[in-house]
Design a protein around this motif. Structure first.
Motif, PDB file in Angstrom:
ATOM      1  N   UNK A  69       0.895  -1.173   0.136  1.00  0.00           N
ATOM      2  CA  UNK A  69       0.025  -0.082   0.015  1.00  0.00           C
ATOM      3  C   UNK A  69       1.115   1.505   0.178  1.00  0.00           C
ATOM      4  N   UNK A  70       1.911   1.434   0.981  1.00  0.00           N
ATOM      5  CA  UNK A  70       2.678   2.642   0.846  1.00  0.00           C
ATOM      6  C   UNK A  70       3.529   2.560  -0.325  1.00  0.00           C
ATOM      7  N   UNK A  71       4.073   1.371  -0.852  1.00  0.00           N
ATOM      8  CA  UNK A  71       4.782   1.659  -2.242  1.00  0.00           C
ATOM      9  C   UNK A  71       3.832   2.102  -3.081  1.00  0.00           C
ATOM     10  N   UNK A  72       2.705   1.870  -3.226  1.00  0.00           N
ATOM     11  CA  UNK A  72       1.777   2.320  -4.316  1.00  0.00           C
ATOM     12  C   UNK A  72       1.181   3.728  -4.053  1.00  0.00           C
ATOM     13  N   UNK A  73       1.279   4.224  -2.669  1.00  0.00           N
ATOM     14  CA  UNK A  73       1.049   5.782  -2.527  1.00  0.00           C
ATOM     15  C   UNK A  73       2.359   6.445  -3.189  1.00  0.00           C
ATOM     16  N   UNK A  74       3.503   5.963  -2.837  1.00  0.00           N
ATOM     17  CA  UNK A  74       4.777   6.476  -3.253  1.00  0.00           C
ATOM     18  C   UNK A  74       4.751   6.895  -4.888  1.00  0.00           C
ATOM     19  N   UNK A  75       4.371   5.572  -5.469  1.00  0.00           N
ATOM     20  CA  UNK A  75       4.285   5.559  -7.277  1.00  0.00           C
ATOM     21  C   UNK A  75       3.481   6.517  -7.426  1.00  0.00           C
ATOM     22  N   UNK A  76       2.173   6.515  -6.913  1.00  0.00           N
ATOM     23  CA  UNK A  76       1.164   7.535  -7.213  1.00  0.00           C
ATOM     24  C   UNK A  76       1.741   8.994  -7.135  1.00  0.00           C
ATOM     25  N   UNK A  77       2.428   9.253  -6.063  1.00  0.00           N
ATOM     26  CA  UNK A  77       2.764  10.808  -5.660  1.00  0.00           C
ATOM     27  C   UNK A  77       3.774  10.810  -6.787  1.00  0.00           C
ATOM     28  N   UNK A 107       5.599  13.973 -11.550  1.00  0.00           N
ATOM     29  CA  UNK A 107       6.390  14.104 -12.580  1.00  0.00           C
ATOM     30  C   UNK A 107       5.402  14.205 -13.828  1.00  0.00           C
ATOM     31  N   UNK A 108       4.234  14.035 -13.640  1.00  0.00           N
ATOM     32  CA  UNK A 108       3.292  13.802 -14.973  1.00  0.00           C
ATOM     33  C   UNK A 108       3.269  12.587 -15.496  1.00  0.00           C
ATOM     34  N   UNK A 109       3.721  11.625 -14.795  1.00  0.00           N
ATOM     35  CA  UNK A 109       3.841  10.111 -15.251  1.00  0.00           C
ATOM     36  C   UNK A 109       2.574   9.538 -15.020  1.00  0.00           C
ATOM     37  N   UNK A 110       1.642   9.547 -16.086  1.00  0.00           N
ATOM     38  CA  UNK A 110       0.144   8.910 -15.813  1.00  0.00           C
ATOM     39  C   UNK A 110       0.082   7.451 -15.543  1.00  0.00           C
ATOM     40  N   UNK A 111       1.201   6.620 -16.117  1.00  0.00           N
ATOM     41  CA  UNK A 111       1.371   5.314 -16.139  1.00  0.00           C
ATOM     42  C   UNK A 111       1.779   4.870 -14.647  1.00  0.00           C
ATOM     43  N   UNK A 112       2.743   5.569 -14.232  1.00  0.00           N
ATOM     44  CA  UNK A 112       3.229   5.452 -12.754  1.00  0.00           C
ATOM     45  C   UNK A 112       2.239   5.790 -11.815  1.00  0.00           C
ATOM     46  N   UNK A 113       1.402   6.808 -12.147  1.00  0.00           N
ATOM     47  CA  UNK A 113       0.534   7.173 -11.224  1.00  0.00           C
ATOM     48  C   UNK A 113      -0.635   6.270 -11.153  1.00  0.00           C
ATOM     49  N   UNK A 114      -1.106   5.485 -12.300  1.00  0.00           N
ATOM     50  CA  UNK A 114      -2.069   4.530 -12.306  1.00  0.00           C
ATOM     51  C   UNK A 114      -1.434   3.201 -11.618  1.00  0.00           C
ATOM     52  N   UNK A 115      -0.106   2.814 -11.729  1.00  0.00           N
ATOM     53  CA  UNK A 115       0.518   1.685 -11.267  1.00  0.00           C
ATOM     54  C   UNK A 115       0.270   1.925  -9.958  1.00  0.00           C
TER      55      UNK A 115
END
Length: 64
Positions: free
Chosen positions: A13-21, A26-34
């Protein structure tokens, strides 16, 4: 639910929050979605563990 499962789910969960942030920053929608997908996966796993715990509690209550 075992401690290892709890820690693993929280870590995911925390890793997902970090990726989303990071994706948001950075404007990376793929990373945000992941990141959002990782958080959802962790939530589903956590819910499954709660169901298993509840079933065990019911079983234990019936065998006493």
């Amino acid at each position: 639910m075992g401690l290892g499962d709890k820690m693993g789910n929280k870590s995911e969960e925390l890793g997902g929050k970090a990726k989303e942030g990071a994706g948001d920053a950075t404007g990376d929608e793929d990373l945000k979605t992941e990141g959002k997908a990782d958080q959802t996966s962790a939530s589903v796993k956590n819910a499954g563990e709660h169901v298993k715990d509840a079933a065990k509690d019911v079983k234990d209550g019936l065998t006493k």
